[in-house]
Motif scaffolding. Structure first.
Motif, PDB file in Angstrom:
ATOM      1  N   SER A 183      49.217  58.046  73.213  1.00  0.00           N
ATOM      2  CA  SER A 183      49.339  59.191  74.327  1.00  0.00           C
ATOM      3  C   SER A 183      48.391  60.755  73.631  1.00  0.00           C
ATOM      4  CB  SER A 183      50.561  60.160  73.292  1.00  0.00           C
ATOM      5  OG  SER A 183      50.807  60.123  72.036  1.00  0.00           O
ATOM      6  N   GLU A 184      48.056  59.783  72.923  1.00  0.00           N
ATOM      7  CA  GLU A 184      47.067  61.233  72.854  1.00  0.00           C
ATOM      8  C   GLU A 184      46.231  60.289  71.862  1.00  0.00           C
ATOM      9  OE1 GLU A 184      45.993  65.410  70.420  1.00  0.00           O
ATOM     10  OE2 GLU A 184      48.179  64.321  70.455  1.00  0.00           O
ATOM     11  N   THR A 185      44.607  60.713  72.254  1.00  0.00           N
ATOM     12  CA  THR A 185      42.820  59.749  71.246  1.00  0.00           C
ATOM     13  C   THR A 185      42.248  61.570  70.828  1.00  0.00           C
ATOM     14  OG1 THR A 185      42.580  58.080  72.653  1.00  0.00           O
ATOM     15  CG2 THR A 185      41.652  58.519  71.237  1.00  0.00           C
ATOM     16  N   ARG A 186      42.340  61.234  69.686  1.00  0.00           N
ATOM     17  CA  ARG A 186      41.404  62.456  68.717  1.00  0.00           C
ATOM     18  C   ARG A 186      40.085  62.469  68.523  1.00  0.00           C
ATOM     19  NH1 ARG A 186      46.282  64.973  64.900  1.00  0.00           N
ATOM     20  NH2 ARG A 186      48.050  65.123  66.967  1.00  0.00           N
ATOM     21  N   CYS A 187      39.202  62.729  68.424  1.00  0.00           N
ATOM     22  CA  CYS A 187      37.745  62.189  68.485  1.00  0.00           C
ATOM     23  C   CYS A 187      36.589  62.959  67.436  1.00  0.00           C
ATOM     24  CB  CYS A 187      37.020  62.203  69.891  1.00  0.00           C
ATOM     25  SG  CYS A 187      37.375  61.406  70.755  1.00  0.00           S
ATOM     26  N   VAL A 188      36.355  62.450  66.038  1.00  0.00           N
ATOM     27  CA  VAL A 188      35.738  62.894  65.100  1.00  0.00           C
ATOM     28  C   VAL A 188      34.691  62.608  64.823  1.00  0.00           C
ATOM     29  CG1 VAL A 188      38.024  64.509  64.093  1.00  0.00           C
ATOM     30  CG2 VAL A 188      37.507  61.871  63.085  1.00  0.00           C
ATOM     31  N   GLY A 189      34.530  62.889  63.625  1.00  0.00           N
ATOM     32  CA  GLY A 189      33.105  62.070  63.128  1.00  0.00           C
ATOM     33  C   GLY A 189      33.358  61.447  61.557  1.00  0.00           C
ATOM     34  N   SER A 190      32.249  60.923  61.061  1.00  0.00           N
ATOM     35  CA  SER A 190      32.069  59.590  59.392  1.00  0.00           C
ATOM     36  C   SER A 190      33.796  59.511  59.338  1.00  0.00           C
ATOM     37  CB  SER A 190      32.026  61.505  59.050  1.00  0.00           C
ATOM     38  OG  SER A 190      33.187  62.507  58.938  1.00  0.00           O
ATOM     39  N   SER A 191      33.993  59.242  57.893  1.00  0.00           N
ATOM     40  CA  SER A 191      34.699  59.233  57.325  1.00  0.00           C
ATOM     41  C   SER A 191      35.973  59.738  57.341  1.00  0.00           C
ATOM     42  CB  SER A 191      34.595  58.554  56.447  1.00  0.00           C
ATOM     43  OG  SER A 191      34.279  59.610  55.724  1.00  0.00           O
ATOM     44  N   LEU A 192      36.069  61.404  57.976  1.00  0.00           N
ATOM     45  CA  LEU A 192      37.482  61.812  58.381  1.00  0.00           C
ATOM     46  C   LEU A 192      37.786  60.703  59.276  1.00  0.00           C
ATOM     47  CD1 LEU A 192      35.839  64.892  59.155  1.00  0.00           C
ATOM     48  CD2 LEU A 192      36.873  63.995  56.532  1.00  0.00           C
TER      49      LEU A 192
END
Length: 263
Positions: A183-192
């Motif tokens: 339903s939703e995709t969130r984009c973050v970097g690294s091992s977060l």
């Protein structure tokens, strides 16, 4: 008690302090705006912050856990994965984000036992968030000087929330997310990304593009301590073994809701 017999959970306190000290070294380089940026043979960036954090972590581990080998991104070419127990570290995960001025970079320290990440810490230096987890004792998040609080993957019977790489989205990832019907995709970097699933902010993190063992081991340890799991696409547990080498294959990191694996 010898170092080799120390329970993984008892190392979380020292690992957290070491990761925060490494984070302070990274932030000092950032404030001084003297990164010393160079390009490694594989094309990835290397800065003075990577090297400063590496020195802090190696010194800290030598004092806190003498006798346990340390494998680091900057020296892994000289190491193998045959030791039954070793530390696997990435002094600065998300160097590209660090250089670009973004906040999505972390310090990763994991303890590997027989190919499994049994303890790990992930520290985000820019805002002081720290995630810790060890097999059998759960996972926590601490914000700055505040108290550590338990975190746990969330149970959901509704639409799945996915988290994906900010800079490494590919066709295989898009196809998998479409198959899941997220339903939703969130984009973050690294091992977060692992930490977001561990604390219930997302349900699944697929990665089909290349990563290295030190990119993922600490985040996997935190996620599995929080009740999640990491699998190869075919459904086998994701492990760190000499057969696999330092370059990871594809994986899917799950929270509490794990649908059948697509063949």
């Amino acid at each position: 008690m010898t170092t080799g017999s120390v329970p993984p959970a008892s190392l979380l306190g020292p690992l957290a302090r070491i990761a925060m000290a490494a984070g302070a070294a990274i932030e000092q380089v950032r404030r001084e705006a003297a990164m010393g940026l160079v390009e490694k043979p594989d094309g990835s960036p290397l800065t003075d912050a990577d090297l400063a954090a590496d020195l802090v972590i190696r010194a800290g581990l030598a004092e806190a856990a003498p006798g346990i080998p340390v494998v680091c991104e900057e020296g892994a070419a000289c190491e193998d994965m045959s030791a039954p127990r070793y530390f696997l570290i990435d002094p600065l995960d998300g160097t590209r984000e660090f250089v670009a001025g973004d906040a999505d970079y972390t310090v990763n320290i994991a303890l590997i036992e027989h190919g499994r990440p049994v303890a790990g810490v992930v520290f985000a230096p820019r805002d002081g968030r720290l995630w810790s987890g060890a097999e059998g004792c759960g996972a926590t998040r601490q914000d700055g000087a505040g108290p550590a609080r338990p975190v746990r993957v969330r149970a959901t019977d509704g639409g799945l929330v996915a988290v994906a790489s900010r800079s490494h989205r590919d066709a295989a990832t898009e196809a998998f997310l479409a198959w899941l019907g997220v339903s939703e995709t969130r984009c973050v970097g690294s091992s977060l990304k692992f930490c977001l699933v561990a604390e219930g902010g997302a349900d699944v993190y697929p990665r089909f593009g290349p990563t290295m063992a030190w990119d993922t081991a600490a985040g996997q340890a935190v996620l599995e301590a929080a009740g999640g799991a990491v699998f190869c696409p075919e459904g086998k547990p994701f492990r760190y073994t000499p057969e696999n080498g330092w370059r990871n294959g594809a994986f899917i990191a799950w929270g509490a809701s794990r649908p059948p694996i697509a063949s």
